[in-house]
Design a protein around this motif. Structure first.
Motif, PDB file in Angstrom:
ATOM      1  N   ASP A  73      45.062 -66.891  20.890  1.00 41.58           N
ATOM      2  CA  ASP A  73      46.096 -66.164  20.161  1.00 41.58           C
ATOM      3  C   ASP A  73      45.505 -64.853  19.632  1.00 41.58           C
ATOM      4  O   ASP A  73      45.164 -64.730  18.461  1.00 41.58           O
ATOM      5  CB  ASP A  73      46.623 -67.024  19.005  1.00 41.58           C
ATOM      6  CG  ASP A  73      47.782 -66.361  18.284  1.00 41.58           C
ATOM      7  OD1 ASP A  73      48.382 -65.421  18.852  1.00 41.58           O
ATOM      8  OD2 ASP A  73      48.089 -66.759  17.142  1.00 41.58           O
ATOM      9  N   ALA A  74      45.347 -63.921  20.540  1.00 39.91           N
ATOM     10  CA  ALA A  74      44.757 -62.632  20.190  1.00 39.91           C
ATOM     11  C   ALA A  74      45.274 -61.575  21.158  1.00 39.91           C
ATOM     12  O   ALA A  74      45.747 -61.898  22.252  1.00 39.91           O
ATOM     13  CB  ALA A  74      43.232 -62.691  20.244  1.00 39.91           C
ATOM     14  N   ARG A  75      45.181 -60.328  20.731  1.00 37.42           N
ATOM     15  CA  ARG A  75      45.603 -59.207  21.574  1.00 37.42           C
ATOM     16  C   ARG A  75      44.377 -58.408  21.952  1.00 37.42           C
ATOM     17  O   ARG A  75      43.541 -58.077  21.102  1.00 37.42           O
ATOM     18  CB  ARG A  75      46.597 -58.327  20.823  1.00 37.42           C
ATOM     19  CG  ARG A  75      47.913 -59.010  20.507  1.00 37.42           C
ATOM     20  CD  ARG A  75      48.775 -58.166  19.590  1.00 37.42           C
ATOM     21  NE  ARG A  75      49.094 -56.864  20.189  1.00 37.42           N
ATOM     22  CZ  ARG A  75      49.741 -55.908  19.527  1.00 37.42           C
ATOM     23  NH1 ARG A  75      50.133 -56.097  18.278  1.00 37.42           N
ATOM     24  NH2 ARG A  75      49.991 -54.761  20.131  1.00 37.42           N
ATOM     25  N   PHE A  76      44.286 -58.084  23.220  1.00 33.29           N
ATOM     26  CA  PHE A  76      43.143 -57.316  23.717  1.00 33.29           C
ATOM     27  C   PHE A  76      43.624 -55.928  24.135  1.00 33.29           C
ATOM     28  O   PHE A  76      44.507 -55.800  24.984  1.00 33.29           O
ATOM     29  CB  PHE A  76      42.490 -58.017  24.901  1.00 33.29           C
ATOM     30  CG  PHE A  76      41.895 -59.351  24.555  1.00 33.29           C
ATOM     31  CD1 PHE A  76      40.640 -59.436  23.971  1.00 33.29           C
ATOM     32  CD2 PHE A  76      42.588 -60.525  24.805  1.00 33.29           C
ATOM     33  CE1 PHE A  76      40.080 -60.656  23.653  1.00 33.29           C
ATOM     34  CE2 PHE A  76      42.043 -61.754  24.481  1.00 33.29           C
ATOM     35  CZ  PHE A  76      40.782 -61.818  23.903  1.00 33.29           C
ATOM     36  N   ALA A  77      43.022 -54.925  23.520  1.00 35.94           N
ATOM     37  CA  ALA A  77      43.388 -53.545  23.860  1.00 35.94           C
ATOM     38  C   ALA A  77      42.793 -53.164  25.207  1.00 35.94           C
ATOM     39  O   ALA A  77      41.872 -53.817  25.714  1.00 35.94           O
ATOM     40  CB  ALA A  77      42.895 -52.595  22.771  1.00 35.94           C
ATOM     41  N   ASP A  78      43.333 -52.097  25.787  1.00 39.24           N
ATOM     42  CA  ASP A  78      42.802 -51.564  27.039  1.00 39.24           C
ATOM     43  C   ASP A  78      41.339 -51.178  26.821  1.00 39.24           C
ATOM     44  O   ASP A  78      41.026 -50.378  25.933  1.00 39.24           O
ATOM     45  CB  ASP A  78      43.615 -50.341  27.455  1.00 39.24           C
ATOM     46  CG  ASP A  78      43.218 -49.798  28.821  1.00 39.24           C
ATOM     47  OD1 ASP A  78      42.107 -50.126  29.286  1.00 39.24           O
ATOM     48  OD2 ASP A  78      44.010 -49.051  29.406  1.00 39.24           O
ATOM     49  N   GLY A 129      43.600 -59.622  15.884  1.00 31.72           N
ATOM     50  CA  GLY A 129      43.298 -60.931  15.320  1.00 31.72           C
ATOM     51  C   GLY A 129      41.835 -61.296  15.411  1.00 31.72           C
ATOM     52  O   GLY A 129      41.455 -62.421  15.075  1.00 31.72           O
ATOM     53  N   LEU A 130      40.995 -60.350  15.874  1.00 29.63           N
ATOM     54  CA  LEU A 130      39.570 -60.635  16.059  1.00 29.63           C
ATOM     55  C   LEU A 130      38.684 -59.729  15.210  1.00 29.63           C
ATOM     56  O   LEU A 130      37.458 -59.792  15.326  1.00 29.63           O
ATOM     57  CB  LEU A 130      39.195 -60.444  17.539  1.00 29.63           C
ATOM     58  CG  LEU A 130      39.984 -61.258  18.566  1.00 29.63           C
ATOM     59  CD1 LEU A 130      39.562 -60.863  19.978  1.00 29.63           C
ATOM     60  CD2 LEU A 130      39.790 -62.748  18.349  1.00 29.63           C
ATOM     61  N   TYR A 155      35.657 -72.210  13.068  1.00 30.30           N
ATOM     62  CA  TYR A 155      34.574 -71.235  13.197  1.00 30.30           C
ATOM     63  C   TYR A 155      35.119 -69.838  13.498  1.00 30.30           C
ATOM     64  O   TYR A 155      34.846 -68.879  12.778  1.00 30.30           O
ATOM     65  CB  TYR A 155      33.600 -71.663  14.294  1.00 30.30           C
ATOM     66  CG  TYR A 155      32.511 -70.657  14.559  1.00 30.30           C
ATOM     67  CD1 TYR A 155      31.427 -70.548  13.708  1.00 30.30           C
ATOM     68  CD2 TYR A 155      32.578 -69.804  15.666  1.00 30.30           C
ATOM     69  CE1 TYR A 155      30.423 -69.602  13.943  1.00 30.30           C
ATOM     70  CE2 TYR A 155      31.577 -68.869  15.904  1.00 30.30           C
ATOM     71  CZ  TYR A 155      30.507 -68.779  15.042  1.00 30.30           C
ATOM     72  OH  TYR A 155      29.531 -67.842  15.272  1.00 30.30           O
ATOM     73  N   TYR A 156      35.886 -69.710  14.566  1.00 33.52           N
ATOM     74  CA  TYR A 156      36.401 -68.395  14.947  1.00 33.52           C
ATOM     75  C   TYR A 156      37.590 -67.959  14.087  1.00 33.52           C
ATOM     76  O   TYR A 156      37.902 -66.769  14.025  1.00 33.52           O
ATOM     77  CB  TYR A 156      36.839 -68.403  16.416  1.00 33.52           C
ATOM     78  CG  TYR A 156      35.706 -68.434  17.407  1.00 33.52           C
ATOM     79  CD1 TYR A 156      34.812 -67.379  17.506  1.00 33.52           C
ATOM     80  CD2 TYR A 156      35.538 -69.520  18.266  1.00 33.52           C
ATOM     81  CE1 TYR A 156      33.774 -67.394  18.434  1.00 33.52           C
ATOM     82  CE2 TYR A 156      34.501 -69.552  19.198  1.00 33.52           C
ATOM     83  CZ  TYR A 156      33.631 -68.482  19.267  1.00 33.52           C
ATOM     84  OH  TYR A 156      32.600 -68.506  20.181  1.00 33.52           O
ATOM     85  N   GLN A 157      38.286 -68.913  13.450  1.00 28.70           N
ATOM     86  CA  GLN A 157      39.496 -68.614  12.680  1.00 28.70           C
ATOM     87  C   GLN A 157      40.543 -67.924  13.554  1.00 28.70           C
ATOM     88  O   GLN A 157      41.190 -66.956  13.161  1.00 28.70           O
ATOM     89  CB  GLN A 157      39.159 -67.753  11.461  1.00 28.70           C
ATOM     90  CG  GLN A 157      38.415 -68.496  10.356  1.00 28.70           C
ATOM     91  CD  GLN A 157      39.251 -69.596   9.732  1.00 28.70           C
ATOM     92  OE1 GLN A 157      40.338 -69.356   9.190  1.00 28.70           O
ATOM     93  NE2 GLN A 157      38.760 -70.834   9.811  1.00 28.70           N
ATOM     94  N   VAL A 158      40.652 -68.425  14.775  1.00 29.67           N
ATOM     95  CA  VAL A 158      41.604 -67.908  15.759  1.00 29.67           C
ATOM     96  C   VAL A 158      42.288 -69.113  16.406  1.00 29.67           C
ATOM     97  O   VAL A 158      41.687 -70.187  16.530  1.00 29.67           O
ATOM     98  CB  VAL A 158      40.884 -67.054  16.836  1.00 29.67           C
ATOM     99  CG1 VAL A 158      41.860 -66.561  17.884  1.00 29.67           C
ATOM    100  CG2 VAL A 158      40.156 -65.883  16.199  1.00 29.67           C
TER     101      VAL A 158
END
Length: 365
Positions: A8-13, A86-87, A266-269
């Protein structure tokens, strides 16, 4: 093999870094200044005019104040993107590890009913005394094919039976035939929930749980996770009275509705852990809590008979390269003592190991 959104995270270009944004903003500012200064805009589709336009933009002078403003704006955009991902709370090493899921995680599925039949038949031929478990697997695989699931997930199952009958071996064979990674956890050695869930940051030895580590390393979202002798796992208690039992830690992961958006301490994701095949083994159900057992299919298994032990010895002995004389002696021992003593696969494996050691020892002259 298909891909699913796992984290559950968004990765930019990746090409849109601070330097690239700064250059884009500078170019945009040059366009605005050029038009304000009366420079004729480019004619669409005219290659020569586009060259003229680019030369005009290069000639536009930007002050130090302009450049600093552009840099601040690029950094604000990068900061906003990091927050939206979210990271942003993670270290660079942890973000780099999770970056592997930019394109999703792999799911390994069952191609057809025929493939399901092949896997079940192969495992049954190796371990016929595990027929109840293999039949449960076979029906689950055919059901997965029938409903068109993108990947295979064995419903959470507890294999209950006497020690040494091959419950863990059965799970290894399943992983080998499916072509998915396998994570093994010993209930006797890993008694706290941390081994499954991981521990929160702030602890001196914080770490993600073993199932998630397996997925991060393999990029496969449907591994097999085996927890042996779950009934022997204790329930550690903190000085504040908080319990960290292994069975309690498993509850949200065994329930598919909660596992699909499970948040790692641990990652809180959030991660989609709903595709894991959970295989638990026990020698007894005594002491296992009812809420835990209610989330599992419980299969009661009997040990292999004398004929099964002899067949196992012949197959395993041949694999180890033992001679006919040594194999014949082991099979004769099994035939003579199996009924009077409760032999299991571990006993036979030890016999084979001793015979293998003797065969490789130097002969006296």
């Amino acid at each position: 093999m298909t891909k699913i959104k796992f984290i559950d995270a968004r990765f930019a270009d990746p090409d849109e870094n601070e330097f690239a944004l700064k250059r884009r903003f500078e170019w945009h500012l040059r366009k605005l200044r050029a038009l304000q200064d009366g420079v004729s805009p480019k004619v669409p589709g005219d290659f020569e005019d586009e060259l003229r336009w680019n030369e005009d933009l290069i000639a536009v002078r930007l002050s130090e104040k302009d450049l600093n403003k552009v840099l601040r704006r690029a950094r604000r955009v990068m900061g906003a993107r990091a927050k939206a991902s979210g990271l942003s709370h993670l270290s660079s090493d942890d973000r780099r590890a999770l970056e592997a899921f930019r394109g999703g995680a792999d799911l390994v599925g069952i191609a057809s009913d025929h493939r399901a039949d092949e896997i079940a038949a192969a495992i049954h031929a190796e371990m016929p005394w595990m027929a109840a478990a293999t039949d449960f697997l076979w029906k689950a695989m055919r059901r997965s094919v029938r409903v068109g699931e993108p990947g295979f997930r064995l419903p959470p199952v507890l294999l209950d039976g006497p020690p040494g009958i091959g419950k863990s071996v059965w799970s290894r064979e399943l992983g080998r035939h499916l072509g998915v990674p396998r994570c093994g956890i010993e209930g006797t050695a890993e008694q706290a929930s941390f081994v499954v869930n991981g521990s929160q940051r702030g602890w001196g030895s914080a770490f993600p749980g073993r199932p998630l580590q397996t997925i991060v390393q393999s990029l496969c979202a449907n591994p097999i996770v085996v927890i042996d002798e779950i009934e022997k796992a204790g329930t550690p208690t903190s000085t504040k009275g908080q319990t960290y039992g292994l069975t309690e830690g498993l509850l949200p992961l065994l329930e598919r509705s909660s596992a699909v958006a499970w948040k790692c301490p641990y990652y809180q994701v959030g991660f989609d852990m709903s595709w894991i095949s959970w295989i638990l083994t026990s020698n007894s159900l005594s002491g296992l809590p009812v809420p835990f057992l209610s989330r599992l299919d419980i299969l009661r298994l009997a040990g292999p008979g004398k004929g099964d032990l002899i067949s196992f010895a012949e197959r395993e002995g041949a694999r180890r390269g033992l001679g006919d004389a040594a194999l014949g002696a082991i099979c004769e021992v099994i035939d003579q003592v199996a009924e009077a003593h409760e032999l299991n696969l571990r006993h036979v494996s030890r016999m084979l190991a001793r015979a293998e050691a003797m065969a490789s020892s130097p002969q006296p002259h």
